[in-house]
Structure formats: C-alpha cells, structure tokens
Enzyme design. Sequence first.
Site, PDB file in Angstrom:
ATOM      1  N   GLY B  29      35.425  14.927 -58.147  1.00 39.45           N
ATOM      2  CA  GLY B  29      36.711  15.202 -58.498  1.00 39.45           C
ATOM      3  C   GLY B  29      37.183  16.026 -59.750  1.00 39.45           C
ATOM      4  O   GLY B  29      38.346  16.371 -59.898  1.00 39.45           O
ATOM      5  N   CYS B 240      46.872  13.910 -24.245  1.00 41.94           N
ATOM      6  CA  CYS B 240      45.926  13.024 -24.043  1.00 41.94           C
ATOM      7  C   CYS B 240      46.176  11.439 -24.271  1.00 41.94           C
ATOM      8  O   CYS B 240      45.577  10.523 -24.045  1.00 41.94           O
ATOM      9  CB  CYS B 240      44.695  13.431 -24.958  1.00 41.94           C
ATOM     10  SG  CYS B 240      45.037  12.883 -26.819  1.00 41.94           S
ATOM     11  N   CYS B 262      48.305  16.366 -29.998  1.00 37.82           N
ATOM     12  CA  CYS B 262      47.119  16.301 -31.187  1.00 37.82           C
ATOM     13  C   CYS B 262      47.300  17.570 -32.085  1.00 37.82           C
ATOM     14  O   CYS B 262      47.378  18.698 -31.358  1.00 37.82           O
ATOM     15  CB  CYS B 262      45.913  15.910 -30.855  1.00 37.82           C
ATOM     16  SG  CYS B 262      45.685  14.420 -29.781  1.00 37.82           S
ATOM     17  N   CYS B 268      41.644  16.196 -28.905  1.00 40.64           N
ATOM     18  CA  CYS B 268      42.543  16.428 -27.788  1.00 40.64           C
ATOM     19  C   CYS B 268      41.827  16.590 -26.633  1.00 40.64           C
ATOM     20  O   CYS B 268      41.790  15.757 -25.536  1.00 40.64           O
ATOM     21  CB  CYS B 268      43.672  17.132 -28.152  1.00 40.64           C
ATOM     22  SG  CYS B 268      45.236  16.668 -26.878  1.00 40.64           S
TER      23      CYS B 268
END
Lengths: 189, 279, 364
Positions: B29, B240, B262, B268
Amino acid sequence: MNAHAFEGGFANPPQDGAFAFRAIMNAIAKPGTIFSIQGGVPPTGLSTAAGSVILTLCDPETPIALMQSADNEEVRNWITFHTGAPIVSAADAHFAVGAWTEMMPLKQFRQGTPEFPDRSATLIIECEKLEQSGAFLRGPGIKETNRFSLPNLEAFQRNSELFPLGVDFLFCAGSQVAGLPRTTKVSEV
Amino acid sequence: MNEYNFAYLDEQTKRMIRRAILKGLAIPGYQVPFASREMPMPYGWGTGGVQVSAATLTPKDTLKVIDQGADDTTNAISIRKFFQKTANVEVTEVTKDATVIQTRHRIPETDLSDEQILVYQVPIPEPLRFLEPSEPETRKMHALEEYGLMHVKLYEDISKHGAIATSYAYPVKVEGRYVMDPSPIPKFDNPKMEMSAIQLFGAGREQRIYALPPYTKVVSLDFEDYPFEASKAEHSCELCGSHDSYLDEVIVDDTGGRIFVCSDTDYCSSQQQIIKEAV
Amino acid sequence: MYVAVKGGEKAIDNAHAWLSEERRGDLAIEELSSDQIKEQLSLAVNRVMAEGSLYDPDLAALAIKQSRGDLIEAIFLLRAYRTTLPRFGCSNAVDTDRMTCIRRISATFKDAPGGQVLGPTFDYTHRLLDFKLAADGEITDVPMATEPLSSEIPHITSFLNTEGLIQQEPNTQSEPQDLTREPLELPASRALRLQSLTRGDEGFILGMAYSTQRGYARNHAFVGELRIGKVSVELDIPELGFSIDIGEIEVTECETVNQFAGSKTEPPQFTRGYGLVFGQSERKSIAMALVDRALRWRELGEDNLGAPAQDEEFVLYHSDNIQATGFLEHIKLPHYVDFQSELELIRKLRREAEGFTQSKEAAE
C-alpha cells in the site's frame, strides 16, 4: 582481475533476468515459500541463488555490503565486472550478502525513513539449506500460515515491529531462494 | 523485432523498476517512487502499467490486457500488440489462461489464482491528492498515519448526500496501515482485492509503484452506520443473464432505450458458452 | 439482438493508414524532406530538441515531419527515442565564456568588452508578411564581417562581480542529479529545477515568467546578457586521465540581473536568474531565467508571496508538456466503467432524495 571475474554472468541477460526476477518477486510476495533461481555462476563465497539475485537486482545505483564470509577478491571482482555495484560498508548498503550471524545487529543496515520506508536494505542470507518447516509465518502473502526454516525468531520479530520501517530478507541456498519481508510475523507456534 | 530489448525496456531500467516492485510488496500500500521512463505511448495511456508489465514478463508468460473489463477496447489491443511485438509473449483473452493480466479500471470477474499477476494502470496513485495537492504534505500524512482528512471528506459526503459519494477509485486501507488508491476501478471491485494473485500498481506520469502480495487485508474505508457497499446496476446481463457481474449500460436507440451487458467480455462469453452447452 | 462492437484492431490499423495519408497531403505537391525542415524550420527543430532533451537536429527534423508539424507530438517522439539510449556519463559544464557567439546583447550596459552583436534576430524586423517569399525564397547578398568575433567574450555579470555588486554562485563541482533517471523529490536542488525548466513547455514557462512581470512575485529582471552560439561539450574519461571534446552544440544563454538582496550583515547585491536552452531559443531562455529567479525566493531570503511562479511544486509538476498532454488527452479514452458507477450512484442518491421529499409531503 582473474579470468573468472569475466565469466558466470547471465548468458542471456534479458531472459535470465526476467526468470530470476519472477523467482525473487514470488519469494517476497509469498514469504517462506521456496522458489528455484539460477542463471548466475558466481565464484566461491556466493551461492548460485545469491549470485543470480545480485545479477538481477544490482547495478551502479545499488551499493552492496559483503559480509566476511562473502568478502573475497574474486567475489568483489565478479560483482564489479558484472554489475558495477560499489562495494560499501553495511550502513550505506542497499543490499548485503553473507551468513546470518554476520548480519547482526540488523540495526547496522538502512531501515528506511517514515516518509521513505522503501529506502531500506535487502539482506541476502546464505544458508546451508532451506526447508518448509520450523517457524510459523503469518502476514501479507500468506493465506493462513506458512512454515520456514528461519535461523532465529527474535531478530525477525523485532524487525517486523519496526514496520513500516525495517529490512527485508532473501534466504539463499544452492539454487533456491525464499523471502521474508518486514510484514511477516514469525512465531514458534 | 530485434531493434529493441526484450519487453522494450533496457535492463538497467528493468532493475530499477524491479527493485521498486519488491519494496512495494514488502510495504503493501506504500507508494514507492521510481524513475518512470518515457514510453512510446502517451502518459495517461497506461505507461505505469506497461513499465511494470515489461519488468515482470518472462518469455514463458501468457498476457491478457483489458481496458474497462474488455479485451477488445482499442487501448487494450494497442498494449497487447506492443508486448506481442517487443516481448514475443503468448496472449490470450481467457482470464484463467493468463499468467500476467494488465488492466485499466476493472478486476476480472473470474477469481484469480496464486499463479497469476494482476497489473493495474494508475492515473493518480495518491488517494489524498484531491484533498491535499502538495506531494510533500501527503507524504508526511502517510508517514504519520494521519488520515483524518479522508474521513472528514467521506463524512461530508454523508451529510451532503446521505451517502458516501465516491463510486470508483474508492479508497482502501491496507493491512491496517496505508490508505491506498485502488486505481479507478468501480467500488464493486473493491472486495475482490483480497485475492490469491499478486497485484502490482504502476503510475508512470506520477512516478509511483505500489503492490499487494496475495491475501493482503484490504478494507474499503467506511463508517459503522454507513457501511461500504459494493454496488452495481440492478439488472442482469442482456447477453449471458449474469446477475452478479459488473454491467455496462448501452444506449440502443434514440428513444432512450438501453440494455445492460457485462463489462468483463471474457466472463460474459464464457457464461454464454455454459448456457449454450446446457441447452 | 444486441451485438457488441468488435474490430478495434482493424480500426487502429485503418486510422494509422489514414494518418499517414494526411501527413503526406496532396501528392501533387512535392514531399518535404527532413533536411529541408532541419535547414529551413530550424527554430522548430531547436524547440523540439530543447523540450525533447536530445540534441540531434536530424532526428528532431524527422520527428517534425512525422508529427505533421505538431511540435509537442514531435517532442514526444524524441523523448521516447531518448529513453532507449544508454547513459554514458556526465559531461563537464559547458564553458559559455568560450562560446562562438552569433549573437550577444546586453540590456544593462550600452557597450561592454566583446560588444553588442545583434546577430540573426527578428527583433527589429517589421512584421509584414513578405509576399515575395511565397514565390521565391532565394536570399540576396549577405555582407560578411570584416573581422571575426573574439573567441572569448567575457560575461557581463563578471564586470558587476569585480565590484561585488552581484551575488556569487557557488561552484559545487558535484555531478547534478538527472531528472530523467531519478524520481523528482521536493524540495529540488537548483540544478534539478533548471533541468526541469529547460525541458519544460515553452508556453508554460513563458506564461509563468510573464506573470512575474505583471506583479505575481515581481523580481525586476534586466537582461544582463543574452548570448547564442556554439560551445564544445567535454567528457572526462577516467581511464585516460583527461577530458575529450565529444562535439559542439548550439545553445542560448540568458543571465538576468535582478533586484537586490541584502541584510543587516550583508550589503545589498544584485541577484541572478539563469536560462540555458538548446539551440536558438531566446524567448525560452529569458523566460527560464525569470522563473528560475522567482523560484529562488527561499534561498535569497525573500517572502513567499503565494505567487504561482514561486511555487516550486506547482511549476515543476506542471511544466512538462508530454506529461501534461498525456494526462489531459487520456480523458478521451473509454471511461464508461467509472461513468457507469457514477450513473448508478447519482440515480441512487436521487431516488433517496425523492423518497425523502415524498415521505415529508405525506407527513405534512
């Protein structure tokens, strides 16, 4: 400078360096897990793994400290020829290589600063062998726990308490490497 | 293609980037400064991600590149071609077949494995930048773990809008220490960041690299009474039928008609394949 | 049924083909050569070299040709090429005292050793379109000087210095950091600031400098001296034990003489701003000197007036046109995933706000 200094570098630096880096990155990202690393053929005093780490990461911008067991004329010449890294004392080193006992106290190395904790040393520790047993490791990179043959517990515990400061470790034996960043918590159980 | 080195960058540049990646992984981080190079594509097109991928790829890797979740967006194609040309690596559109995935703005829907590496393109790596424009100041705030300003901002959102008004690039806290920008992924993707794969983040123009080892704790900032919510359009995919993937809204006619599909094109098509086989 | 748009790869190839056709323009018109650009658009070549941080007139001319005259695009081409070159080392500081000047003027003295040399300047041209040039660009007789300029022309500031009237710059003898090899860290050294300014966008540096003249951290600059000419570049070769001349570059140098600094312990002294730019780049080097001077407020004990040109972070982080144009233009790339999340959020917030209004109305 003897002939050996000119040999033993990566045969194909872009590719050998890429494979070696993947091993080192995996080692630091997955503390305590052992990975295979090769490509470098360093002179006596350095393992294949440590030599390959140095060839992969070191250059004129990264001063190296050679601890006593790794410090000989051949090693110095080999590092200078292949990497151009200056050989310096522990306090100025970005990387240090040697046996575990020679690294004590860890405080002698750069620990980073609160604003730049990345400016800390990476210690390359030469070991007899690496084993997936011994101390319990927990922290980033480890799903629950991992086990690794650490040479000591207390020093690593103290190092991790310094987080985000502290040093990071690469353990080398033969052509194997394992890592232990400062985030890893180590314990007996 | 022999005019350039493997994966374009010279070895010294790769070493510099590799060292930054390792320190990034060791301090999850935390943004490691690195001397970003000028790449043959503009800043803003993913130069940070490209440099991280270039320093990470081996000749044995299989690369997938997505932009907005899709493999066939123009910039994803362009970056994929760049690495085909300069690194001669295999490429794929299938998430599970890829060993390195470079992404802009999405995390794939398919769970990644511990054999995979996800490389993010990051525009502004500093999560505090829009609250404090000065770099030395934000660096000090990270050093002192002084994140009050961020909480004040989120709280002001709540008092003004009744909710936290951040929907992408939603800030996270890593291992209880550094507040980190997850790159402009929709907050729907935030919970996926605790994953088995290594995640690397590259910000070229801003000269920063940061990283998350596998299984690193990543918590989206929130308040007890206003918990974080990973939201998406409340529809299912027109193609889908998936209910739980992130959806793009597509305007299909000039009377305001729209459908949802998607955003992850590989997910997808694999869902569509499953349906086809079941019939 | 809805079918997602495919074929991005084809679209990219076609766009590139179209672009090259546009670059060539009307085939009935003779093609422009890189040499013509290098020789006849040399100030454009100079700007591309300066901001591209690469002294190579041939490549800069090629970049201008390839970029259809978009100079920022040309600078970008040169920078991307430069990145792939190995760094051999750090040259010795160029000695501008030994510059072979084609132009040398001072605004602070009517005359000085070395003289005022106008050189090839637009300064006193009348800006009238020369329609004759449209038909025929052949030049008429250009008179030659009867004697060559001195090979060593002392700097104007050195005359001020003999009286101690101008602040001295310490010679640190140290190798400066390289902005292109290390991430910028603030506060930056002056060497690093000057590197950043010399490759910074001419328009940005000009605007910043102009703002100081209009009162945003005004520093009363006089052009002590502006000189243009060739200097040799020397590199120390440790193995040889001496330095060798690796070539000649043309540069423009500007030294400004600015308002005094001084204190109770030190008598008042003029201060300096400095500009050094590849090629003949007068506007840029003067602007650079003004901005350099404005950025020196801390070391010269001046007040921070909150002016943009005094703000090192603001100037250094925003002067690079390759960074700026990349980030600016990237917003035309697809962002529909982020936009979708914003759409969902704003719909949700509006639903909640409407629900709140309705329930309030019901209660009333």
